[in-house]
Scaffold this motif. Structure first.
Motif, PDB file in Angstrom:
ATOM      1  N   GLN A   1       0.838  -1.202   0.000  1.00 42.18           N
ATOM      2  CA  GLN A   1       0.000   0.000   0.000  1.00 42.18           C
ATOM      3  C   GLN A   1       0.870   1.247   0.000  1.00 42.18           C
ATOM      4  N   ALA A   2       1.844   1.206   0.887  1.00 45.02           N
ATOM      5  CA  ALA A   2       2.709   2.381   1.007  1.00 45.02           C
ATOM      6  C   ALA A   2       3.434   2.631  -0.299  1.00 45.02           C
ATOM      7  N   GLU A   3       3.901   1.524  -0.897  1.00 44.14           N
ATOM      8  CA  GLU A   3       4.600   1.683  -2.169  1.00 44.14           C
ATOM      9  C   GLU A   3       3.686   2.275  -3.222  1.00 44.14           C
ATOM     10  N   GLY A   4       2.420   1.680  -3.285  1.00 48.43           N
ATOM     11  CA  GLY A   4       1.467   2.152  -4.281  1.00 48.43           C
ATOM     12  C   GLY A   4       1.126   3.610  -4.067  1.00 48.43           C
ATOM     13  N   THR A   5       0.918   3.985  -2.821  1.00 50.77           N
ATOM     14  CA  THR A   5       0.549   5.372  -2.555  1.00 50.77           C
ATOM     15  C   THR A   5       1.700   6.319  -2.839  1.00 50.77           C
ATOM     16  N   LEU A   6       2.874   5.891  -2.377  1.00 52.49           N
ATOM     17  CA  LEU A   6       4.012   6.801  -2.505  1.00 52.49           C
ATOM     18  C   LEU A   6       4.487   6.898  -3.941  1.00 52.49           C
ATOM     19  N   LYS A   7       4.275   5.823  -4.709  1.00 51.39           N
ATOM     20  CA  LYS A   7       4.738   5.848  -6.098  1.00 51.39           C
ATOM     21  C   LYS A   7       4.059   6.966  -6.872  1.00 51.39           C
ATOM     22  N   ASN A   8       2.760   7.236  -6.505  1.00 54.77           N
ATOM     23  CA  ASN A   8       2.040   8.311  -7.175  1.00 54.77           C
ATOM     24  C   ASN A   8       2.736   9.648  -6.978  1.00 54.77           C
ATOM     25  N   HIS A   9       3.510   9.741  -5.926  1.00 53.73           N
ATOM     26  CA  HIS A   9       4.183  11.012  -5.659  1.00 53.73           C
ATOM     27  C   HIS A   9       5.678  10.906  -5.898  1.00 53.73           C
ATOM     28  N   GLY A  10       6.088   9.850  -6.623  1.00 57.10           N
ATOM     29  CA  GLY A  10       7.481   9.747  -7.040  1.00 57.10           C
ATOM     30  C   GLY A  10       8.440   9.320  -5.944  1.00 57.10           C
ATOM     31  N   ILE A  11       7.937   8.670  -4.908  1.00 53.42           N
ATOM     32  CA  ILE A  11       8.833   8.203  -3.849  1.00 53.42           C
ATOM     33  C   ILE A  11       8.872   6.688  -3.915  1.00 53.42           C
ATOM     34  N   GLU A  12      10.094   6.123  -3.973  1.00 50.10           N
ATOM     35  CA  GLU A  12      10.189   4.665  -3.999  1.00 50.10           C
ATOM     36  C   GLU A  12      11.209   4.205  -2.978  1.00 50.10           C
ATOM     37  N   MET A  13      10.967   2.985  -2.453  1.00 50.63           N
ATOM     38  CA  MET A  13      11.907   2.405  -1.503  1.00 50.63           C
ATOM     39  C   MET A  13      13.171   2.018  -2.259  1.00 50.63           C
ATOM     40  N   PRO A  14      14.322   2.246  -1.680  1.00 56.57           N
ATOM     41  CA  PRO A  14      15.563   1.827  -2.363  1.00 56.57           C
ATOM     42  C   PRO A  14      15.548   0.325  -2.597  1.00 56.57           C
ATOM     43  N   GLU A  15      16.081  -0.082  -3.720  1.00 55.86           N
ATOM     44  CA  GLU A  15      16.034  -1.489  -4.154  1.00 55.86           C
ATOM     45  C   GLU A  15      16.712  -2.405  -3.132  1.00 55.86           C
ATOM     46  N   ALA A  16      17.853  -1.937  -2.616  1.00 54.42           N
ATOM     47  CA  ALA A  16      18.625  -2.759  -1.678  1.00 54.42           C
ATOM     48  C   ALA A  16      17.800  -3.034  -0.427  1.00 54.42           C
ATOM     49  N   MET A  17      17.104  -1.986   0.009  1.00 55.82           N
ATOM     50  CA  MET A  17      16.300  -2.152   1.222  1.00 55.82           C
ATOM     51  C   MET A  17      15.141  -3.094   0.964  1.00 55.82           C
ATOM     52  N   LYS A  18      14.597  -2.996  -0.256  1.00 54.76           N
ATOM     53  CA  LYS A  18      13.444  -3.837  -0.575  1.00 54.76           C
ATOM     54  C   LYS A  18      13.845  -5.296  -0.653  1.00 54.76           C
ATOM     55  N   GLU A  19      15.034  -5.572  -1.223  1.00 47.06           N
ATOM     56  CA  GLU A  19      15.471  -6.962  -1.407  1.00 47.06           C
ATOM     57  C   GLU A  19      15.843  -7.595  -0.067  1.00 47.06           C
ATOM     58  N   ALA A  20      16.432  -6.795   0.810  1.00 42.64           N
ATOM     59  CA  ALA A  20      16.991  -7.361   2.044  1.00 42.64           C
ATOM     60  C   ALA A  20      15.881  -7.926   2.922  1.00 42.64           C
ATOM     61  N   LYS A  21      16.251  -9.074   3.580  1.00 44.50           N
ATOM     62  CA  LYS A  21      15.282  -9.707   4.495  1.00 44.50           C
ATOM     63  C   LYS A  21      15.563  -9.208   5.919  1.00 44.50           C
ATOM     64  N   ASP A  22      14.562  -9.411   6.750  1.00 44.55           N
ATOM     65  CA  ASP A  22      14.707  -9.186   8.187  1.00 44.55           C
ATOM     66  C   ASP A  22      15.149  -7.776   8.548  1.00 44.55           C
ATOM     67  N   ASN A  23      14.652  -6.799   7.769  1.00 44.99           N
ATOM     68  CA  ASN A  23      14.962  -5.431   8.193  1.00 44.99           C
ATOM     69  C   ASN A  23      13.676  -4.617   8.277  1.00 44.99           C
ATOM     70  N   ASP A  24      12.644  -5.279   8.792  1.00 47.26           N
ATOM     71  CA  ASP A  24      11.342  -4.629   8.843  1.00 47.26           C
ATOM     72  C   ASP A  24      11.358  -3.296   9.580  1.00 47.26           C
ATOM     73  N   PRO A  25      11.972  -3.198  10.732  1.00 45.64           N
ATOM     74  CA  PRO A  25      11.990  -1.886  11.402  1.00 45.64           C
ATOM     75  C   PRO A  25      12.548  -0.786  10.510  1.00 45.64           C
ATOM     76  N   VAL A  26      13.579  -1.130   9.771  1.00 49.11           N
ATOM     77  CA  VAL A  26      14.186  -0.120   8.889  1.00 49.11           C
ATOM     78  C   VAL A  26      13.202   0.304   7.820  1.00 49.11           C
ATOM     79  N   LYS A  27      12.563  -0.732   7.215  1.00 44.04           N
ATOM     80  CA  LYS A  27      11.609  -0.435   6.139  1.00 44.04           C
ATOM     81  C   LYS A  27      10.461   0.436   6.654  1.00 44.04           C
TER      82      LYS A  27
END
Lengths: 497, 208
Positions: free
Chosen positions: A143-169
């Motif tokens: 949801q956050a990705e979908g909402t933020l994408k409309n405003h040109g904000i995306e999560m960095p790829e490295a952060m998205k791929e990495a596991k077990d970093n939920d607090p960071v995300k």
């Protein structure tokens, strides 16, 4: 158990065996004892007393021997039996001990099994909870990705791929969302492009009032903006142009003309304005027929009103004038004033005056004939208007039925899912009824009023002709007597109806 | 009820019915003005038979006339006393005014009674059109109008049209009966006057 059974069988068989041996022994002894007497008579004659003693000793020893042997055998067998019983008892004890031990261990194991299954279900619960939580987290990310994408904000790829970093995300997303909220709540001026009302795209600056409204300013034109789809904007009906320029100068306008939109991505279409032609057109051919009938009715009403107006006159005034002229004796002047009056009453009175010298019956005949002659233009189109007034609602009803048939055809074909499909037939149904009533009500009203006007004119003509004849032939020319004001003069013009 | 409150309620009613309400209100006013006028014109204080009335006015010339029939009788008696020739024609001419008076507004009342249910129906159709428009444009529950607004307008105007027409129709039929009665009475007066021999005045000779 088996062992017990075995022991039981053994214990049952053993006495038999022993018994059998006993029996054998007994038989043997019997045989011996039987054979002995048999032998006795055989040997007796042969060896007689000589051998009897020897025989007796022999028999005794043999018996004793035999008995000792048997006794020994019996002892041996009893010994064996004892041994066997002892060993069986031992075995039984051992086996029952084993069984007890086994039972104990089985109880222990089932307890263990229970414990383990409880642990298992607990861990299953935990797993389900964890999966649920991670699903919720994933949904939130999406949801956050979908909402933020409309405003040109995306999560960095490295952060998205990495596991077990939920607090960071989560931290990243929330921070981005907060800053976005702050940005969207503010008034921002950005360079950009938008479409003018005529469809031309122009460059200019966009003033965003949060995320719900926008103004566009350019050299070509400015105004409040609405989404045109795909993130673009268009000017909304040239509204708010002054606001836009005032706002661009950092001033506060008196009235803020805004178009508030829900989302800047979905395009907003201008709904076509309802025009008269459009409304009639949505009624289909029957709608047009009704409108044409209505136009015809208007035409006829106008013609009829004109005819009646030219043929009507102030009857009372004219009658009094003529009576006055008759009283002063100048019939020619009266005739002249009748001729000057171009109304039907004038003509009828003119006829009356021309035949004043004749007798009463003849004069009345003349007057009625003249009224009949004059009533032709007075009655013209009266029926036609009333017919239109009664046909128009019927046509409206016909249109209703036609529209309903169309609607139900649509339902048969496409179902009731989309109300827009059905609205065609329904609009035919309703618009024709509406048009029918709109035509019928004034036509009915005006037609009736005009008819009663015509009737009144005819009755007035009759009345004033009668009055003149009466005055001339009967009661003398005392006008005061005949014009007793009995009618309340305050009666409205409508009172003629 | 306060006067401003009353005004407010009327305003709400007008707003609830939409575009057909002003004509309907006009219809109400015309209808009851017409009915009131007709009632006033045709009122008769006491039921005295025409014959008795005629006798009474022939003897008491100066008594005021209480009803329209009495007025007609008074005028008829006056004409009779003058001894005009062809009395029936003169009476026809004289009574014409009264006949016209009692027929006044009857057509208007009839028209109003016919068209006010039609106006109500028109309002119904307009309300239904609004309802289906809101179906088509998916603005189902807009603040002004929408489905509920359209339907309430539809029902309210029908109700209003019938409310205007039904009492009007009842009153109109009653007044029509009365009008017929008065017309019969006038005809009876003419017959009576024409067949009584004038005995007071000698005939004024006109044809001399």
């Amino acid at each position: 158990m088996k062992i017990k059974l075995l022991i039981l069988t053994l214990s049952m068989i053993l006495p038999h065996l022993v018994f059998a041996q006993d029996r054998k022994g007994a038989e043997a002894t019997e045989n011996v004892s039987v054979s002995a007497p048999e032998r006795k008579p055989e040997s007796a004659p042969a060896k007689k007393t000589n051998s009897i003693k020897q025989d007796t000793v022999n028999l005794e020893t043999a018996y004793k021997r035999e008995y000792a042997f048997l006794e020994a055998q019996k002892r041996e067998l009893a010994e064996r039996l004892r041994n066997y019983q002892a060993s069986a008892n031992r075995e039984e004890q051992a086996l029952s001990g084993k069984v007890n031990a086994l039972e104990r261990s089985s109880v222990e194991r089932s307890a263990r099994i229970d414990q383990l299954s409880a642990q298992l279900s607990e861990s299953e619960h935990k797993e389900a909870a964890v999966i649920e939580r991670s699903d919720a987290l994933e949904t939130t990310y999406l949801q956050a990705e979908g909402t933020l994408k409309n405003h040109g904000i995306e999560m960095p790829e490295a952060m998205k791929e990495a596991k077990d970093n939920d607090p960071v995300k989560v931290d990243f997303l929330f921070k981005q969302a907060l800053s976005l909220l702050r940005n969207l709540g503010a008034i921002q001026t950005k360079p950009g492009h938008f479409f003018l009302a005529n469809g031309k795209q122009v460059e200019g600056s966009l003033i965003h009032l949060g995320n719900i409204a926008a103004y566009g300013i350019s050299d070509g034109g400015s105004g409040s903006l609405v989404p045109a789809g795909g993130g673009d904007f268009k000017v909304w009906k040239n509204a708010g142009a002054e606001n836009a320029t005032v706002l661009s100068n950092n001033e506060q306008p008196d009235v803020l003309q805004l178009y508030l939109f829900e989302s800047r991505t979905s395009s907003i279409d201008e709904s076509p304005e309802k025009t008269l032609i459009g409304i009639i057109d949505s009624g289909g051919p029957i709608g047009w027929i009704i409108v044409i009938l209505g136009g015809l009715a208007v035409l006829l009403v106008l013609i009829r009103a004109h005819l009646l107006r030219t043929n009507s006159a102030n009857t009372q005034q004219l009658t009094e004038q003529i009576l006055g002229e008759l009283a002063s004796g100048d019939l020619d002047v009266a005739k002249k004033s009748c001729e000057d009056n171009s109304s039907a009453i004038g003509r009828v009175l003119h006829y009356t005056l021309r035949h004043l010298k004749d007798d009463r019956d003849h004069m009345e005949g003349i007057v009625y004939e003249a009224i009949l002659q004059e009533s032709n233009p007075l009655d013209r189109f009266g029926t036609a208007i009333l017919v239109i007034a009664s046909v128009a609602p019927l046509l409206g009803l016909l249109g209703t039925v036609t529209g309903m048939i169309e609607t139900f055809d649509m339902i048969t074909e496409f179902g009731t899912g989309d109300p827009k499909l059905l609205s065609d037939g329904i609009s035919i149904a309703l618009v024709t009824t509406q048009l029918g009533l709109i035509v019928a009500i004034p036509a009915l009203m005006l037609g009736s009023l005009l008819s009663s006007w015509a009737k009144n004119i005819k009755r007035d003509m009759e009345h004033s002709a009668l009055k003149i004849i009466n005055v001339f032939l009967g009661g003398g020319l005392d006008i005061d007597e005949l014009n007793v004001p009995t009618v309340d003069e305050a009666a409205l013009a409508l009172g003629n109806a | 009820m306060d006067f401003p409150e009353f005004i407010l309620i009327i305003k709400q009613l007008l707003a609830a019915g939409g575009i057909v309400m002003p004509p309907l209100v006009l219809c109400i006013l015309l209808l009851w003005y017409g009915l009131g006028y007709r009632f006033w014109v045709m009122k008769s204080p006491k039921s005295m038979s025409v014959r008795d009335l005629l006798k009474y006015y022939q003897q008491h010339d100066d008594k005021p006339a209480a009803s329209i029939v009495a007025q007609a009788i008074k005028q008829g008696v006056r004409l009779q006393k003058k001894g005009v020739k062809n009395l029936r024609r003169h009476l026809d001419a004289a009574f014409y005014e009264y006949e016209r008076e009692i027929g006044k507004f009857s057509v208007l009342v009839r028209i109003v009674i016919i068209i006010s249910p039609l106006l109500g129906l028109l309002g119904t159709v307009i309300g239904m059109i609004e309802t289906f428009d809101s179906l088509a444009t998916m603005t189902l529950h807009s603040q002004s109008g929408g489905i509920a607004g359209g339907i309430s307008q539809a029902l309210f105007t029908t109700q209003m049209g019938l409310t205007v027409a039904i009492p009007g129709l009842l009153a109109h039929s009653m007044l029509n009966r009365k009008q017929q009665q008065i017309e019969l009475d006038l005809a009876q007066v003419k017959d009576l006057l024409c067949h009584q021999i004038p005995n007071h005045h000698p005939t004024k000779s006109f044809s001399s």
